[in-house]
Design a protein around this motif. Structure first.
Motif, PDB file in Angstrom:
ATOM      1  N   ASP A 160      -0.324  16.027  -6.162  1.00  0.00           N
ATOM      2  CA  ASP A 160       0.575  15.051  -6.780  1.00  0.00           C
ATOM      3  C   ASP A 160       0.479  13.677  -6.125  1.00  0.00           C
ATOM      4  OD1 ASP A 160       1.709  15.746  -4.369  1.00  0.00           O
ATOM      5  OD2 ASP A 160       3.728  16.056  -5.153  1.00  0.00           O
ATOM      6  N   ARG A 161      -0.370  13.531  -5.111  1.00  0.00           N
ATOM      7  CA  ARG A 161      -0.533  12.239  -4.434  1.00  0.00           C
ATOM      8  C   ARG A 161      -1.687  11.468  -5.062  1.00  0.00           C
ATOM      9  NH1 ARG A 161      -0.243  13.712   2.035  1.00  0.00           N
ATOM     10  NH2 ARG A 161       1.156  15.519   1.874  1.00  0.00           N
ATOM     11  N   VAL A 162      -1.467  10.210  -5.370  1.00  0.00           N
ATOM     12  CA  VAL A 162      -2.541   9.373  -5.890  1.00  0.00           C
ATOM     13  C   VAL A 162      -2.608   8.083  -5.096  1.00  0.00           C
ATOM     14  CG1 VAL A 162      -2.450  10.342  -8.223  1.00  0.00           C
ATOM     15  CG2 VAL A 162      -1.052   8.349  -7.673  1.00  0.00           C
ATOM     16  N   ARG A 163      -3.816   7.532  -5.022  1.00  0.00           N
ATOM     17  CA  ARG A 163      -4.059   6.314  -4.241  1.00  0.00           C
ATOM     18  C   ARG A 163      -4.801   5.310  -5.126  1.00  0.00           C
ATOM     19  NH1 ARG A 163      -5.140  10.951  -1.007  1.00  0.00           N
ATOM     20  NH2 ARG A 163      -3.584  11.137   0.674  1.00  0.00           N
ATOM     21  N   PRO A 164      -4.075   4.574  -5.956  1.00  0.00           N
ATOM     22  CA  PRO A 164      -4.720   3.682  -6.925  1.00  0.00           C
ATOM     23  C   PRO A 164      -5.515   2.539  -6.303  1.00  0.00           C
ATOM     24  CG  PRO A 164      -2.443   4.134  -7.554  1.00  0.00           C
ATOM     25  CD  PRO A 164      -2.621   4.635  -6.164  1.00  0.00           C
ATOM     26  N   ALA A 165      -5.212   2.176  -5.056  1.00  0.00           N
ATOM     27  CA  ALA A 165      -5.901   1.041  -4.414  1.00  0.00           C
ATOM     28  C   ALA A 165      -6.997   1.483  -3.461  1.00  0.00           C
ATOM     29  CB  ALA A 165      -4.882   0.183  -3.666  1.00  0.00           C
ATOM     30  N   ILE A 166      -7.448   2.735  -3.559  1.00  0.00           N
ATOM     31  CA  ILE A 166      -8.373   3.265  -2.565  1.00  0.00           C
ATOM     32  C   ILE A 166      -9.748   2.595  -2.625  1.00  0.00           C
ATOM     33  CG2 ILE A 166      -9.398   5.148  -3.906  1.00  0.00           C
ATOM     34  CD1 ILE A 166      -8.053   5.316  -0.257  1.00  0.00           C
ATOM     35  N   ARG A 167     -10.086   1.922  -3.720  1.00  0.00           N
ATOM     36  CA  ARG A 167     -11.362   1.191  -3.796  1.00  0.00           C
ATOM     37  C   ARG A 167     -11.239  -0.255  -3.310  1.00  0.00           C
ATOM     38  NH1 ARG A 167     -14.092   5.502  -3.543  1.00  0.00           N
ATOM     39  NH2 ARG A 167     -14.144   6.806  -5.399  1.00  0.00           N
ATOM     40  N   ALA A 168     -10.032  -0.686  -3.027  1.00  0.00           N
ATOM     41  CA  ALA A 168      -9.814  -2.063  -2.586  1.00  0.00           C
ATOM     42  C   ALA A 168      -9.963  -2.166  -1.073  1.00  0.00           C
ATOM     43  CB  ALA A 168      -8.425  -2.534  -3.010  1.00  0.00           C
ATOM     44  N   ARG A 169     -10.357  -3.336  -0.596  1.00  0.00           N
ATOM     45  CA  ARG A 169     -10.414  -3.608   0.829  1.00  0.00           C
ATOM     46  C   ARG A 169      -9.107  -4.244   1.277  1.00  0.00           C
ATOM     47  NH1 ARG A 169     -15.231  -3.918   3.518  1.00  0.00           N
ATOM     48  NH2 ARG A 169     -13.756  -3.955   5.264  1.00  0.00           N
ATOM     49  N   ARG A 170      -8.877  -4.223   2.571  1.00  0.00           N
ATOM     50  CA  ARG A 170      -7.686  -4.882   3.094  1.00  0.00           C
ATOM     51  C   ARG A 170      -7.691  -6.358   2.714  1.00  0.00           C
ATOM     52  NH1 ARG A 170      -7.705  -2.920   7.749  1.00  0.00           N
ATOM     53  NH2 ARG A 170      -5.901  -1.534   7.548  1.00  0.00           N
ATOM     54  N   SER A 171      -8.852  -6.960   2.682  1.00  0.00           N
ATOM     55  CA  SER A 171      -8.943  -8.376   2.302  1.00  0.00           C
ATOM     56  C   SER A 171      -8.500  -8.604   0.859  1.00  0.00           C
ATOM     57  CB  SER A 171     -10.377  -8.886   2.503  1.00  0.00           C
ATOM     58  OG  SER A 171     -11.291  -8.107   1.751  1.00  0.00           O
ATOM     59  N   ASP A 172      -8.738  -7.619  -0.023  1.00  0.00           N
ATOM     60  CA  ASP A 172      -8.264  -7.732  -1.407  1.00  0.00           C
ATOM     61  C   ASP A 172      -6.735  -7.736  -1.455  1.00  0.00           C
ATOM     62  OD1 ASP A 172     -10.913  -7.620  -2.490  1.00  0.00           O
ATOM     63  OD2 ASP A 172     -10.890  -5.441  -2.278  1.00  0.00           O
ATOM     64  N   ILE A 173      -6.139  -6.887  -0.615  1.00  0.00           N
ATOM     65  CA  ILE A 173      -4.675  -6.832  -0.531  1.00  0.00           C
ATOM     66  C   ILE A 173      -4.135  -8.174  -0.042  1.00  0.00           C
ATOM     67  CG2 ILE A 173      -2.709  -5.676   0.536  1.00  0.00           C
ATOM     68  CD1 ILE A 173      -4.228  -3.725  -1.167  1.00  0.00           C
ATOM     69  N   GLU A 174      -4.730  -8.666   1.034  1.00  0.00           N
ATOM     70  CA  GLU A 174      -4.259  -9.926   1.617  1.00  0.00           C
ATOM     71  C   GLU A 174      -4.391 -11.079   0.633  1.00  0.00           C
ATOM     72  OE1 GLU A 174      -6.697 -10.063   5.066  1.00  0.00           O
ATOM     73  OE2 GLU A 174      -5.402  -8.723   6.244  1.00  0.00           O
ATOM     74  N   SER A 175      -5.505 -11.120  -0.098  1.00  0.00           N
ATOM     75  CA  SER A 175      -5.699 -12.181  -1.090  1.00  0.00           C
ATOM     76  C   SER A 175      -4.654 -12.100  -2.192  1.00  0.00           C
ATOM     77  CB  SER A 175      -7.099 -12.089  -1.700  1.00  0.00           C
ATOM     78  OG  SER A 175      -8.088 -12.333  -0.731  1.00  0.00           O
ATOM     79  N   HIS A 176      -4.357 -10.872  -2.629  1.00  0.00           N
ATOM     80  CA  HIS A 176      -3.372 -10.696  -3.703  1.00  0.00           C
ATOM     81  C   HIS A 176      -1.978 -11.133  -3.238  1.00  0.00           C
ATOM     82  CE1 HIS A 176      -2.044  -8.836  -7.511  1.00  0.00           C
ATOM     83  NE2 HIS A 176      -0.951  -8.554  -6.836  1.00  0.00           N
ATOM     84  N   VAL A 177      -1.612 -10.734  -2.026  1.00  0.00           N
ATOM     85  CA  VAL A 177      -0.307 -11.098  -1.483  1.00  0.00           C
ATOM     86  C   VAL A 177      -0.170 -12.620  -1.376  1.00  0.00           C
ATOM     87  CG1 VAL A 177       1.049 -11.064   0.651  1.00  0.00           C
ATOM     88  CG2 VAL A 177       0.123  -8.933  -0.274  1.00  0.00           C
ATOM     89  N   THR A 178      -1.234 -13.259  -0.920  1.00  0.00           N
ATOM     90  CA  THR A 178      -1.197 -14.721  -0.774  1.00  0.00           C
ATOM     91  C   THR A 178      -1.164 -15.412  -2.133  1.00  0.00           C
ATOM     92  OG1 THR A 178      -2.403 -14.607   1.323  1.00  0.00           O
ATOM     93  CG2 THR A 178      -2.431 -16.716   0.153  1.00  0.00           C
ATOM     94  N   ARG A 179      -2.032 -14.973  -3.040  1.00  0.00           N
ATOM     95  CA  ARG A 179      -2.136 -15.609  -4.353  1.00  0.00           C
ATOM     96  C   ARG A 179      -0.820 -15.543  -5.123  1.00  0.00           C
ATOM     97  NH1 ARG A 179      -5.682 -12.417  -6.437  1.00  0.00           N
ATOM     98  NH2 ARG A 179      -7.404 -13.529  -5.422  1.00  0.00           N
ATOM     99  N   HIS A 180      -0.152 -14.399  -5.028  1.00  0.00           N
ATOM    100  CA  HIS A 180       1.068 -14.196  -5.819  1.00  0.00           C
ATOM    101  C   HIS A 180       2.345 -14.373  -5.001  1.00  0.00           C
ATOM    102  CE1 HIS A 180      -1.182 -12.817  -9.350  1.00  0.00           C
ATOM    103  NE2 HIS A 180      -1.962 -12.198  -8.511  1.00  0.00           N
ATOM    104  N   GLN A 181       2.191 -14.828  -3.758  1.00  0.00           N
ATOM    105  CA  GLN A 181       3.338 -15.100  -2.882  1.00  0.00           C
ATOM    106  C   GLN A 181       4.298 -13.911  -2.845  1.00  0.00           C
ATOM    107  OE1 GLN A 181       4.697 -18.905  -4.605  1.00  0.00           O
ATOM    108  NE2 GLN A 181       3.638 -19.956  -2.939  1.00  0.00           N
ATOM    109  N   ILE A 182       3.751 -12.762  -2.564  1.00  0.00           N
ATOM    110  CA  ILE A 182       4.537 -11.529  -2.543  1.00  0.00           C
ATOM    111  C   ILE A 182       5.240 -11.389  -1.195  1.00  0.00           C
ATOM    112  CG2 ILE A 182       4.367  -9.003  -2.581  1.00  0.00           C
ATOM    113  CD1 ILE A 182       2.004  -9.353  -4.516  1.00  0.00           C
ATOM    114  N   PRO A 183       6.548 -11.230  -1.193  1.00  0.00           N
ATOM    115  CA  PRO A 183       7.252 -11.052   0.079  1.00  0.00           C
ATOM    116  C   PRO A 183       6.851  -9.726   0.724  1.00  0.00           C
ATOM    117  CG  PRO A 183       8.706 -10.555  -1.776  1.00  0.00           C
ATOM    118  CD  PRO A 183       7.437 -11.112  -2.367  1.00  0.00           C
ATOM    119  N   HIS A 184       6.778  -9.705   2.039  1.00  0.00           N
ATOM    120  CA  HIS A 184       6.407  -8.480   2.740  1.00  0.00           C
ATOM    121  C   HIS A 184       6.785  -8.603   4.205  1.00  0.00           C
ATOM    122  CE1 HIS A 184       3.007 -11.208   3.375  1.00  0.00           C
ATOM    123  NE2 HIS A 184       2.775 -10.536   4.492  1.00  0.00           N
TER     124      HIS A 184
END
Length: 231
Positions: A160-184
């Motif tokens: 029942d566990r899924v990992r939808p971002a498993i093909r993404a790199r940490r840099s992809d996460i960081e870019s997305h957070v910065t681009r969309h100004q996501i609080p964290h």
């Protein structure tokens, strides 16, 4: 023709959801959200995909009670989830002190998430793990000693566990957070060298990537092959 720019996090997650059938159409998904950049970025992406891919989405945070900052981090996650029109609940755990604390905390966290999934009518639980997490896990298991089954780490779907971002790199996460100004929020333990994962992340994996920039890709490909063998 060479790609002019790498795929976005949303593109990588959408592809994983479709190709791996991680969330069937009409199903409901519960996402585990901690307030950290990985889960907050995934929450943002999934909230944008739920209508086109026809799945329901709930968010849940688990406060292990081990750090005083956890409650505030989940407050940040809750406010963000509500801004995306995603229902949010949380569970606070009280874990008795003693040996094997981290393992017991993980087990109780999954029990809490599965209970929350039942209440929400969710058949799958998503976490924010990405390719760098997978590579780090493989290296940690190698250092501690493991067989091939142990190297089949963090598959895109595990029950029942899924990992939808498993093909993404940490840099992809960081870019997305910065681009969309996501609080964290950032857990300070993620830079504490007393933890093996931190040393693997900041010492061993960068050294491997200096030898071969595709080291993470190759480690993940190994895990995929072993997951197929294990299955």
């Amino acid at each position: 023709m060479a790609r002019s720019h790498p795929p976005t996090l949303a593109t990588l997650v959408r592809a994983a959801l479709r190709e791996r059938d991680l969330v069937p159409r009409g199903a409901t998904l519960l996402i585990a959200v901690s307030g950290g950049p990985d889960s907050m970025a995934l929450l943002h992406v999934l909230s944008g995909l739920r209508r086109s891919l026809a799945f329901g989405l709930f968010a849940h945070g688990v406060d292990h009670g081990l750090r005083s900052e956890s409650a505030h981090e989940l407050d940040v996650a809750e406010i963000f989830a509500h801004s995306l029109d995603v229902p949010f609940e949380r569970t606070r755990l009280r874990i008795a002190p003693g040996g094997n604390l981290q393992a017991r905390a993980r087990a109780e966290r999954w029990e809490a998430l599965r209970s929350a999934a039942v209440r929400a009518g969710a058949s799958r639980i998503a976490t924010g793990h990405h390719a760098d997490d997978r590579a780090e896990t493989i290296l940690m298991r190698m250092l501690r000693g493991t067989g091939y089954r142990g190297l089949a780490a963090l598959p895109p779907r595990d029950g029942d566990r899924v990992r939808p971002a498993i093909r993404a790199r940490r840099s992809d996460i960081e870019s997305h957070v910065t681009r969309h100004q996501i609080p964290h929020c950032v857990d300070p333990s993620n830079r504490d060298p007393r933890f093996l994962r931190v040393r693997v992340r900041h010492e061993i994996l960068p050294a491997l990537e200096r030898l071969n920039p595709r080291a993470v890709e190759h480690l993940c490909a190994l895990a995929d092959e072993l997951c197929a063998t294990k299955g």
